[in-house]
Motif scaffolding. Sequence first.
Motif, PDB file in Angstrom:
ATOM      1  N   GLU A  93      24.377  47.970  42.622  1.00 51.47           N
ATOM      2  CA  GLU A  93      25.485  46.737  42.077  1.00 51.47           C
ATOM      3  C   GLU A  93      25.980  46.980  40.430  1.00 51.47           C
ATOM      4  OE1 GLU A  93      26.625  42.096  42.782  1.00 51.47           O
ATOM      5  OE2 GLU A  93      24.661  42.915  43.177  1.00 51.47           O
ATOM      6  N   LYS A  94      25.051  46.886  39.660  1.00 54.70           N
ATOM      7  CA  LYS A  94      25.289  46.809  38.338  1.00 54.70           C
ATOM      8  C   LYS A  94      26.039  48.290  37.726  1.00 54.70           C
ATOM      9  CE  LYS A  94      23.160  46.232  33.852  1.00 54.70           C
ATOM     10  NZ  LYS A  94      22.127  45.963  32.897  1.00 54.70           N
ATOM     11  N   VAL A  95      25.690  49.532  38.259  1.00 54.78           N
ATOM     12  CA  VAL A  95      26.129  50.542  38.054  1.00 54.78           C
ATOM     13  C   VAL A  95      27.565  50.523  38.613  1.00 54.78           C
ATOM     14  CG1 VAL A  95      26.328  53.112  38.433  1.00 54.78           C
ATOM     15  CG2 VAL A  95      24.216  51.897  37.831  1.00 54.78           C
ATOM     16  N   MET A  96      27.920  50.076  39.901  1.00 52.79           N
ATOM     17  CA  MET A  96      29.162  50.003  40.875  1.00 52.79           C
ATOM     18  C   MET A  96      30.034  49.148  39.955  1.00 52.79           C
ATOM     19  SD  MET A  96      29.067  52.484  42.376  1.00 52.79           S
ATOM     20  CE  MET A  96      30.705  52.304  43.001  1.00 52.79           C
ATOM     21  N   ASP A  97      29.607  48.020  39.514  1.00 54.23           N
ATOM     22  CA  ASP A  97      30.385  47.107  38.618  1.00 54.23           C
ATOM     23  C   ASP A  97      31.025  47.467  37.600  1.00 54.23           C
ATOM     24  OD1 ASP A  97      29.915  45.035  40.717  1.00 54.23           O
ATOM     25  OD2 ASP A  97      28.543  43.989  39.455  1.00 54.23           O
ATOM     26  N   GLY A  98      30.401  48.378  37.013  1.00 52.41           N
ATOM     27  CA  GLY A  98      30.688  49.122  35.638  1.00 52.41           C
ATOM     28  C   GLY A  98      31.874  50.055  35.941  1.00 52.41           C
ATOM     29  N   LEU A  99      31.543  50.816  37.004  1.00 49.75           N
ATOM     30  CA  LEU A  99      32.608  51.996  37.271  1.00 49.75           C
ATOM     31  C   LEU A  99      33.891  51.329  37.960  1.00 49.75           C
ATOM     32  CD1 LEU A  99      30.277  54.472  39.427  1.00 49.75           C
ATOM     33  CD2 LEU A  99      31.420  54.841  37.079  1.00 49.75           C
ATOM     34  N   VAL A 100      33.713  50.274  38.819  1.00 49.27           N
ATOM     35  CA  VAL A 100      35.073  49.586  39.153  1.00 49.27           C
ATOM     36  C   VAL A 100      35.765  48.856  38.013  1.00 49.27           C
ATOM     37  CG1 VAL A 100      35.971  47.699  40.403  1.00 49.27           C
ATOM     38  CG2 VAL A 100      34.264  49.041  41.342  1.00 49.27           C
ATOM     39  N   GLU A 101      35.003  48.261  36.869  1.00 49.00           N
ATOM     40  CA  GLU A 101      35.956  47.579  35.892  1.00 49.00           C
ATOM     41  C   GLU A 101      36.464  48.684  35.070  1.00 49.00           C
ATOM     42  OE1 GLU A 101      37.748  45.612  33.434  1.00 49.00           O
ATOM     43  OE2 GLU A 101      36.680  44.750  35.269  1.00 49.00           O
ATOM     44  N   GLY A 102      35.686  49.979  34.782  1.00 46.06           N
ATOM     45  CA  GLY A 102      36.312  51.065  34.128  1.00 46.06           C
ATOM     46  C   GLY A 102      37.630  51.617  34.851  1.00 46.06           C
ATOM     47  N   ALA A 103      37.763  51.674  36.042  1.00 45.63           N
ATOM     48  CA  ALA A 103      38.605  52.167  37.040  1.00 45.63           C
ATOM     49  C   ALA A 103      39.882  51.246  36.764  1.00 45.63           C
ATOM     50  CB  ALA A 103      38.298  52.324  38.252  1.00 45.63           C
ATOM     51  N   LEU A 104      39.636  49.907  37.029  1.00 42.51           N
ATOM     52  CA  LEU A 104      40.866  49.182  37.264  1.00 42.51           C
ATOM     53  C   LEU A 104      41.328  48.927  35.570  1.00 42.51           C
ATOM     54  CD1 LEU A 104      38.916  46.164  39.407  1.00 42.51           C
ATOM     55  CD2 LEU A 104      40.924  48.060  39.912  1.00 42.51           C
ATOM     56  N   ARG A 105      40.371  48.771  34.698  1.00 43.15           N
ATOM     57  CA  ARG A 105      40.913  48.861  33.231  1.00 43.15           C
ATOM     58  C   ARG A 105      41.795  50.071  32.887  1.00 43.15           C
ATOM     59  NH1 ARG A 105      37.896  50.874  30.025  1.00 43.15           N
ATOM     60  NH2 ARG A 105      35.962  49.910  30.651  1.00 43.15           N
ATOM     61  N   ALA A 106      41.459  51.325  33.545  1.00 42.93           N
ATOM     62  CA  ALA A 106      42.432  52.469  33.186  1.00 42.93           C
ATOM     63  C   ALA A 106      43.717  52.207  33.955  1.00 42.93           C
ATOM     64  CB  ALA A 106      41.832  53.616  33.902  1.00 42.93           C
ATOM     65  N   LEU A 107      43.823  51.634  35.195  1.00 43.15           N
ATOM     66  CA  LEU A 107      44.961  51.442  35.728  1.00 43.15           C
ATOM     67  C   LEU A 107      45.742  50.540  35.356  1.00 43.15           C
ATOM     68  CD1 LEU A 107      43.216  51.409  39.417  1.00 43.15           C
ATOM     69  CD2 LEU A 107      45.007  53.141  38.587  1.00 43.15           C
ATOM     70  N   ARG A 108      45.336  49.431  34.783  1.00 39.75           N
ATOM     71  CA  ARG A 108      46.031  48.230  34.016  1.00 39.75           C
ATOM     72  C   ARG A 108      46.716  48.929  32.678  1.00 39.75           C
ATOM     73  NH1 ARG A 108      41.429  45.077  35.046  1.00 39.75           N
ATOM     74  NH2 ARG A 108      40.665  45.319  33.108  1.00 39.75           N
ATOM     75  N   ASP A 109      45.888  49.859  31.976  1.00 38.44           N
ATOM     76  CA  ASP A 109      46.248  50.426  30.869  1.00 38.44           C
ATOM     77  C   ASP A 109      47.475  51.296  31.100  1.00 38.44           C
ATOM     78  OD1 ASP A 109      44.305  49.150  29.544  1.00 38.44           O
ATOM     79  OD2 ASP A 109      43.040  51.041  29.126  1.00 38.44           O
ATOM     80  N   LEU A 110      47.501  52.147  32.146  1.00 37.01           N
ATOM     81  CA  LEU A 110      48.699  52.863  32.777  1.00 37.01           C
ATOM     82  C   LEU A 110      49.783  52.122  33.504  1.00 37.01           C
ATOM     83  CD1 LEU A 110      46.300  55.704  33.931  1.00 37.01           C
ATOM     84  CD2 LEU A 110      47.514  55.632  31.834  1.00 37.01           C
ATOM     85  N   GLY A 111      49.598  50.699  33.444  1.00 33.55           N
ATOM     86  CA  GLY A 111      50.858  50.085  34.004  1.00 33.55           C
ATOM     87  C   GLY A 111      50.845  49.806  35.376  1.00 33.55           C
ATOM     88  N   ILE A 112      49.598  50.172  36.089  1.00 33.79           N
ATOM     89  CA  ILE A 112      49.333  49.799  37.698  1.00 33.79           C
ATOM     90  C   ILE A 112      48.622  48.685  37.757  1.00 33.79           C
ATOM     91  CG2 ILE A 112      48.303  50.847  39.773  1.00 33.79           C
ATOM     92  CD1 ILE A 112      48.912  53.629  38.553  1.00 33.79           C
ATOM     93  N   GLY A 113      49.345  47.624  38.042  1.00 32.03           N
ATOM     94  CA  GLY A 113      48.929  46.282  38.110  1.00 32.03           C
ATOM     95  C   GLY A 113      48.168  45.771  39.293  1.00 32.03           C
ATOM     96  N   GLU A 114      48.503  46.328  40.444  1.00 30.86           N
ATOM     97  CA  GLU A 114      48.093  46.134  41.829  1.00 30.86           C
ATOM     98  C   GLU A 114      47.389  46.969  42.479  1.00 30.86           C
ATOM     99  OE1 GLU A 114      50.092  42.922  43.959  1.00 30.86           O
ATOM    100  OE2 GLU A 114      51.236  42.312  42.221  1.00 30.86           O
ATOM    101  N   PRO A 115      46.608  47.777  42.306  1.00 25.35           N
ATOM    102  CA  PRO A 115      45.918  48.699  43.322  1.00 25.35           C
ATOM    103  C   PRO A 115      45.191  48.176  44.285  1.00 25.35           C
ATOM    104  CG  PRO A 115      44.495  48.279  41.401  1.00 25.35           C
ATOM    105  CD  PRO A 115      45.734  47.278  40.963  1.00 25.35           C
ATOM    106  N   THR A 116      45.230  48.808  45.008  1.00 24.28           N
ATOM    107  CA  THR A 116      44.159  48.697  46.464  1.00 24.28           C
ATOM    108  C   THR A 116      42.738  48.900  46.125  1.00 24.28           C
ATOM    109  OG1 THR A 116      45.877  49.161  47.704  1.00 24.28           O
ATOM    110  CG2 THR A 116      43.670  49.100  48.772  1.00 24.28           C
ATOM    111  N   LEU A 117      41.840  47.974  46.267  1.00 16.09           N
ATOM    112  CA  LEU A 117      40.342  48.094  45.959  1.00 16.09           C
ATOM    113  C   LEU A 117      39.571  47.718  47.360  1.00 16.09           C
ATOM    114  CD1 LEU A 117      37.881  48.495  44.193  1.00 16.09           C
ATOM    115  CD2 LEU A 117      37.946  46.127  43.658  1.00 16.09           C
ATOM    116  N   LEU A 118      39.023  48.669  47.747  1.00 19.36           N
ATOM    117  CA  LEU A 118      38.179  48.620  48.856  1.00 19.36           C
ATOM    118  C   LEU A 118      36.702  49.109  48.573  1.00 19.36           C
ATOM    119  CD1 LEU A 118      40.405  50.602  51.504  1.00 19.36           C
ATOM    120  CD2 LEU A 118      40.069  48.147  51.355  1.00 19.36           C
ATOM    121  N   ARG A 119      35.946  48.217  49.146  1.00 15.09           N
ATOM    122  CA  ARG A 119      34.430  48.575  48.712  1.00 15.09           C
ATOM    123  C   ARG A 119      33.702  48.798  50.206  1.00 15.09           C
ATOM    124  NH1 ARG A 119      32.375  46.529  43.782  1.00 15.09           N
ATOM    125  NH2 ARG A 119      30.653  47.610  44.297  1.00 15.09           N
TER     126      ARG A 119
END
Length: 161
Positions: A28-54
């Motif tokens: 969980e801790k590793v995955m939370d970091g990976l997900v947050e990094g991915a979502l931050r990259a998407l926000r930085d690139l202007g993609i505000g509503e990506p689909t996230l599936l666990r």
Amino acid sequence: MSGNGAPELSVRDVGDLRVAVIAAQWHEKVMDGLVEGALRALRDLGIGEPTLLRVPGSWELPVVAKTLAGRGYDAVVALGVVIRGGTPHFEYVCQGVTQGLTRVAVDTGVPVGFGLLTCDTEDQALDRAGLPGSSEDKGHEAVTAALATVAALRSVSEPGR
């Protein structure tokens, strides 16, 4: 450090893309970091509503990636972590997931961001998870690579045009 020699990718004009992020639930801790990094990259690139599936674990990433690639997503980012243990399980899972994600990308033509950490120890995984104090942010890198690939494909005209 494994990140030495990584390219500096510049990605622009991708805010219109439909992107899905698939993340395993193990570690969980590793995955939370990976997900947050991915979502931050998407926000930085202007993609505000990506689909996230666990999904339960890394093994399930390819089948979900293939399904999403077939449902009109421009890019799929797969995030997971497998940490070596004392049995061959590590090799089987890493090889199967890697081959499965490769097959999804090649068979569908949809770029798949490869965010599968294959580490010998939990400390190695934490150091790549994009957490405070981590030396790398593989979730962010997987998004950037997938969207840079979409941009490269967009730059190539179809034959006969």
